[in-house]
Design a protein around this motif. Structure first.
Motif: not given
Length: 430
Positions: A228-229, A232
């Motif tokens: 997810k990071w 992002q």
């Protein structure tokens, strides 16, 4: 029937728009910028296969002549891509010592807000490295921060913003830390986004759930926190720069959800960190992120498996390395994206001579780009060729820092492995 026809026409228009948009995006790519297409790197429509170099210490040199000398040695070895740190940060308490020693630094932390050093001991040195790279036909992969404490990595953000007592993975979730990281990323990207000398942006060197600080319960297998990071931050970088490639900088850990992979030590089964998702990475899934242009992975079985690497065991460093290379090649093929064996190393000259040829041969056969850790330069002259940089990193008798993995030109048997591989890669390039 008319409704169905209208839907078909709309879908056809959207498809055509998508194709035209893709073509337009490709057409707008500035001259000299590296990109990827169908699992291969290219520049100006011509394929680029390469052997590259890791040199974190190059922006730490105080002599521009030594920087030029290093690039000339890289050029002579056939190097086409350099990977180096786009970060060098210090605590405010280190500033006086840094000024005295000439240490390169870009950020100074005295509070939850860092200050930028754009001066001659700061980003001007990185400017010179990136500009000089182009003069020698070399492009640069630039990492934004470090998973580890060395040279001011992610844990400076944690210590100054989140404070003591937090686990390492708070770096990926605390919105204040994310904002501070993005402020620095914006600074670096905006500074160099028009340069064809940039090969790619790299979000972090060796991101993991743990660093020098331990991991917390929010970063365990199945949470997909790092994936997810990566999404992002790659989306954020893409919003700043539509053209340069973006990659993770990860070590290439897998999360084999439905497989139990491990080994036995003294009668106890141990799950394998490289496959069980504990690091937080999922190499297979990360490659499919929209704004991740290629995969990276690292290879250090000699130091990763000390409990297995002993005389008489059925574990061999060489064979494990071959397995690791093939697995990442297979993943890259499924994603139809390029892959770089971005860091790898063995200590001991004989080990390098014995095992690197097999690893390099497989990497070449599976269309890898190849970047050993790390490039060794000779004949550096600043401070008479002897200078302590930081930690145990030093120039000694004109040689660049050696952590046991460095490869120097006078180590002919090893040096020629990579020089010959560079010739093979050059024959595949436009």
């Amino acid at each position: 029937m008319r409704l169905l026809l209208n839907i078909r026409l709309a879908l056809s228009s959207l498809l055509l728009y998508g194709l035209l948009s893709g073509a337009a995006q490709s057409a707008k790519l500035p001259k000299g910028f590296a990109t990827q297409k169908n699992g291969r790197f290219e520049v100006d429509g011509k394929p680029l296969s390469f052997v590259g170099a890791n040199s974190y210490w190059l922006p730490l040199l105080t002599s521009q002549d030594d920087v030029r000398s290093t690039f000339k040695q890289m050029q002579d070895a056939g190097v086409k891509v350099l990977r180096t740190w786009g970060f060098n940060a210090i605590n405010g308490s280190e500033l006086a010592g840094a000024l005295q020693s000439g240490l390169t630094y870009y950020q100074v932390w005295n509070s939850s807000e860092w200050t930028l050093n754009e001066g001659p001991q700061g980003l001007e040195r990185l400017d010179f490295v990136i500009n000089t790279a182009g003069e020698y036909g070399i492009k640069v992969i630039l990492a934004f921060t470090n998973n580890w404490v060395g040279y001011g990595g992610s844990e400076l953000y944690i210590n100054w913003i989140a404070g003591a007592g937090h686990s390492h993975d708070v770096f990926y979730t605390d919105p204040r830390i994310v904002a501070s990281y993005q402020r620095y990323v914006r600074t670096i990207v905006n500074r160099y986004k028009n340069s064809p000398n940039i090969f790619a942006w790299e979000m972090m060197n060796e991101a993991r759930c743990l660093g020098d600080l331990p991991a917390g319960p929010n970063c365990v297998p199945g949470t997909e926190l790092l994936t997810k990071w990566y999404k992002q931050q790659s989306d954020f970088v893409r919003s700043l720069d539509p053209f340069h490639m973006i990659t993770t900088g990860g070590e290439g850990h897998f999360f084999k959800k439905n497989q139990t992979i491990g080994f036995w030590v003294d009668g106890v089964f141990q799950s394998d960190y490289n496959f069980n998702g504990q690091a937080g990475e999922d190499f297979d899934d990360e490659l499919f992120l929209e704004n991740i242009d290629f995969g990276t992975y690292h290879l250090y079985p000699q130091t990763w498996y000390p409990q297995l690497d002993f005389p008489g065991s059925n574990f061999t460093v060489k064979d494990w390395g071959l397995l690791w290379i093939q697995l990442h090649a297979d993943s890259a093929k499924r994603a139809n994206k390029p892959v770089i064996l971005e860091e790898f190393g063995l200590t001991g000259l004989q080990n390098k001579t014995d095992m690197y040829p097999a690893w390099i041969d497989l990497a070449l056969k599976t269309q890898h780009a190849i970047m050993p850790w790390q490039f060794g330069a000779l004949g550096l002259k600043e401070s008479g060729g002897n200078r302590l940089i930081k930690y145990a990193d030093a120039l000694i008798d004109g040689a660049s820092p050696n952590d046991g993995f460095a490869i120097y030109q006078n180590q002919t048997s090893v040096w020629n492995i990579f020089k010959n591989a560079a010739k093979v890669q050059a024959s595949r390039s436009g």
